[in-house]
Design a protein around this motif. Structure first.
Motif, PDB file in Angstrom:
ATOM      1  N   THR A   1       5.321  52.924   1.533  1.00 10.30           N
ATOM      2  CA  THR A   1       6.649  52.743   2.032  1.00 10.30           C
ATOM      3  C   THR A   1       7.569  51.870   1.660  1.00 10.30           C
ATOM      4  O   THR A   1       8.492  51.436   2.418  1.00 10.30           O
TER       5      THR A   1
ATOM      6  N   ILE B   1       4.841  53.190  12.493  1.00 12.91           N
ATOM      7  CA  ILE B   1       4.418  51.612  12.097  1.00 12.91           C
ATOM      8  C   ILE B   1       3.631  52.015  10.993  1.00 12.91           C
ATOM      9  O   ILE B   1       2.576  52.751  10.896  1.00 12.91           O
TER      10      ILE B   1
ATOM     11  N   PHE C   1       1.893  49.543   8.955  1.00 16.17           N
ATOM     12  CA  PHE C   1       1.107  48.208   8.684  1.00 16.17           C
ATOM     13  C   PHE C   1      -0.374  48.515   9.399  1.00 16.17           C
ATOM     14  O   PHE C   1      -0.540  49.297  10.277  1.00 16.17           O
TER      15      PHE C   1
ATOM     16  N   HIS D   1      11.064  49.116  13.491  1.00 14.53           N
ATOM     17  CA  HIS D   1      11.216  50.648  14.159  1.00 14.53           C
ATOM     18  C   HIS D   1      10.627  50.794  15.574  1.00 14.53           C
ATOM     19  O   HIS D   1      10.783  51.735  16.041  1.00 14.53           O
ATOM     20  N   SER D   2      10.018  49.646  15.881  1.00 13.11           N
ATOM     21  CA  SER D   2       9.046  50.066  17.572  1.00 13.11           C
ATOM     22  C   SER D   2      10.273  49.372  18.248  1.00 13.11           C
ATOM     23  O   SER D   2      11.454  49.021  18.257  1.00 13.11           O
ATOM     24  N   ASN D   3       9.899  49.690  19.679  1.00  9.87           N
ATOM     25  CA  ASN D   3      10.489  49.131  20.785  1.00  9.87           C
ATOM     26  C   ASN D   3      12.101  49.409  20.836  1.00  9.87           C
ATOM     27  O   ASN D   3      12.805  48.880  21.415  1.00  9.87           O
TER      28      ASN D   3
ATOM     29  N   TYR E   1       5.740  44.590   7.577  1.00 14.63           N
ATOM     30  CA  TYR E   1       6.786  45.250   7.237  1.00 14.63           C
ATOM     31  C   TYR E   1       7.568  46.326   7.785  1.00 14.63           C
ATOM     32  O   TYR E   1       6.577  47.235   8.520  1.00 14.63           O
TER      33      TYR E   1
ATOM     34  N   ASP F   1       4.294  49.447  22.548  1.00 10.94           N
ATOM     35  CA  ASP F   1       4.795  50.696  21.639  1.00 10.94           C
ATOM     36  C   ASP F   1       4.501  50.429  20.212  1.00 10.94           C
ATOM     37  O   ASP F   1       4.059  51.619  19.744  1.00 10.94           O
ATOM     38  N   VAL F   2       3.868  49.463  19.681  1.00 10.81           N
ATOM     39  CA  VAL F   2       3.466  49.228  18.356  1.00 10.81           C
ATOM     40  C   VAL F   2       2.250  49.873  18.346  1.00 10.81           C
ATOM     41  O   VAL F   2       1.750  50.831  17.560  1.00 10.81           O
TER      42      VAL F   2
ATOM     43  N   GLU G   1       9.420  55.344   7.854  1.00 12.54           N
ATOM     44  CA  GLU G   1       9.296  54.739   9.160  1.00 12.54           C
ATOM     45  C   GLU G   1      10.384  55.348  10.011  1.00 12.54           C
ATOM     46  O   GLU G   1      10.588  55.584  11.242  1.00 12.54           O
ATOM     47  N   HIS G   2      11.554  55.934   9.530  1.00 13.33           N
ATOM     48  CA  HIS G   2      12.716  56.422  10.089  1.00 13.33           C
ATOM     49  C   HIS G   2      12.417  57.651  10.815  1.00 13.33           C
ATOM     50  O   HIS G   2      13.244  58.162  11.544  1.00 13.33           O
TER      51      HIS G   2
ATOM     52  N   ILE H   1       3.577  41.107   5.974  1.00 12.95           N
ATOM     53  CA  ILE H   1       2.567  41.646   6.672  1.00 12.95           C
ATOM     54  C   ILE H   1       2.882  42.658   7.788  1.00 12.95           C
ATOM     55  O   ILE H   1       1.831  43.567   8.290  1.00 12.95           O
TER      56      ILE H   1
ATOM     57  N   ILE I   1       0.876  52.137  20.256  1.00 15.94           N
ATOM     58  CA  ILE I   1       0.964  53.841  20.499  1.00 15.94           C
ATOM     59  C   ILE I   1       1.534  54.391  19.112  1.00 15.94           C
ATOM     60  O   ILE I   1       1.071  55.406  18.735  1.00 15.94           O
ATOM     61  N   LYS I   2       2.411  53.932  18.552  1.00 15.57           N
ATOM     62  CA  LYS I   2       3.034  54.353  17.412  1.00 15.57           C
ATOM     63  C   LYS I   2       2.160  54.126  16.046  1.00 15.57           C
ATOM     64  O   LYS I   2       1.982  55.083  15.295  1.00 15.57           O
TER      65      LYS I   2
END
Lengths: 134, 134, 134, 134
Positions: free
Chosen positions: B75, B92, B94, A86-88, A82, B52-53, B85-86, A80, B55-56
């Protein structure tokens, strides 16, 4: 409800004693309630790459108040959340990071261990986390 | 065709009201048509890692004009844009990020929500996005 | 010729004892001969911004085998290595970082202290560095 | 002793009202006691580059519990902490960031404003910071 530096040091040293007992070479990081680095030690001959992994495990455990291994079950392909890694600035989502709670069960920080197997890292982290309420 | 700060604030506050109604602690971010942060609020006691999540999620939704959950279907391993995501400093993929449209259906920004389950996050984000055309 | 974790811990704790004696709240970092983080402690209520400054002071001192305050004399406008702070992910070039030497005068690591005045930080760092040969 | 999201929102909106009164286009960021983003708003037509400057001003003010303009007096060439801006992912050391205190004088967060002249930014930030104890 924030870990003190004496508690952080106690947790790091308890984890280190446990690692030595098991003959595992690890890096150990403790972050405070704000996910800021509070205490750290790197055992001689442990992996160079484990410095950052240990710190990121501790931060990840506090960012989401979760055992990093449990987080990883949700970040797999099809999971959920996945690729939340890549954050933070980069998360670590395999075992070795656990929240640190005080005697009242309140989360006051987190500990991250890296260098052994994931089972060893998690067991050492738990020893460190629990040491402050013994 | 760009969201105004009054609209961004309205979307953030509508999302916050909905989160409070559901008893979910979230971070809410709105970006403008240029994917730049326009408004943000972090509810007390929400996850540190969700800043951060959120915002992303908002940025990702505007970068590709897509619901972040729909992006995530593409993805996965074997997917047509596996590991996108890279890019862009971390995406992000999801649920919880959705484009914001004006009354004419033109995308003028996006909103990202993080802190609840992915279903809660998406529902709150949609409430926020729709508030500006009510 | 590399600092051990026991020596690193000794240096951090000696610096901490000295800081407490002076009533200064600091962050203390020790890096090894490879400029990798070896031990760290953050005193309660010390500046949040000093975590990174302490680590960067220690790394800077080892990167160039120099007292960070001496480096800073060379990085000023017109100086021979003006703005070298832009390298290595960010250097700190004011006092508080010093190399750690063993009994034979060989550099085996470095220590960085941040949180007090620059004179206090340097004095505490020197106490920490010297502790391992006492 | 941490700013609430209601207080953060109040500070942002008070700063915005003041900016509008003066006819200045700014970005306004509030961080909590842990220097984490708590609330943000970007006025229409304000500089794109000011988003990050406003956030960094707020973080800098909390990292070192100081008016960013006062910090800047110490970071000039020849200053005691010259080039400290290279730490913590980038600091901003000119006016526009100020700590936010509660009624008891305890620092509970910080506010950063960017987009006007440095005098305007500082004045607007102070208005925002003070609003929560009026």
């Amino acid at each position: 409800n924030d870990i003190t530096h004496e508690e952080a040091l106690k947790a790091v040293l308890a984890a280190k004693v446990d690692a030595e007992k098991q003959g595992v070479l690890v890096n150990i990081a403790v972050v405070d309630a704000g996910a800021n680095l509070k205490a750290f030690i790197r055992m001689d001959e442990s992996y160079l790459g484990s410095i950052d992994v240990a710190i990121k495990k501790a931060k990840t455990a506090r960012y989401f108040n979760i055992d990093t291994g449990e987080l990883g079950e949700l970040t797999q392909p099809g999971g959920i959340i996945y690729n939340i890694e890549h954050s933070n600035g980069g998360l670590i989502s395999f075992p070795g990071g656990v929240p640190i709670k005080n005697k009242n069960g309140i989360i006051i920080g987190a500990i991250g261990v890296s260098g052994g197997t994931i089972d060893e890292d998690r067991a050492i982290a738990i020893k460190g986390a629990k040491s402050i309420i013994d």
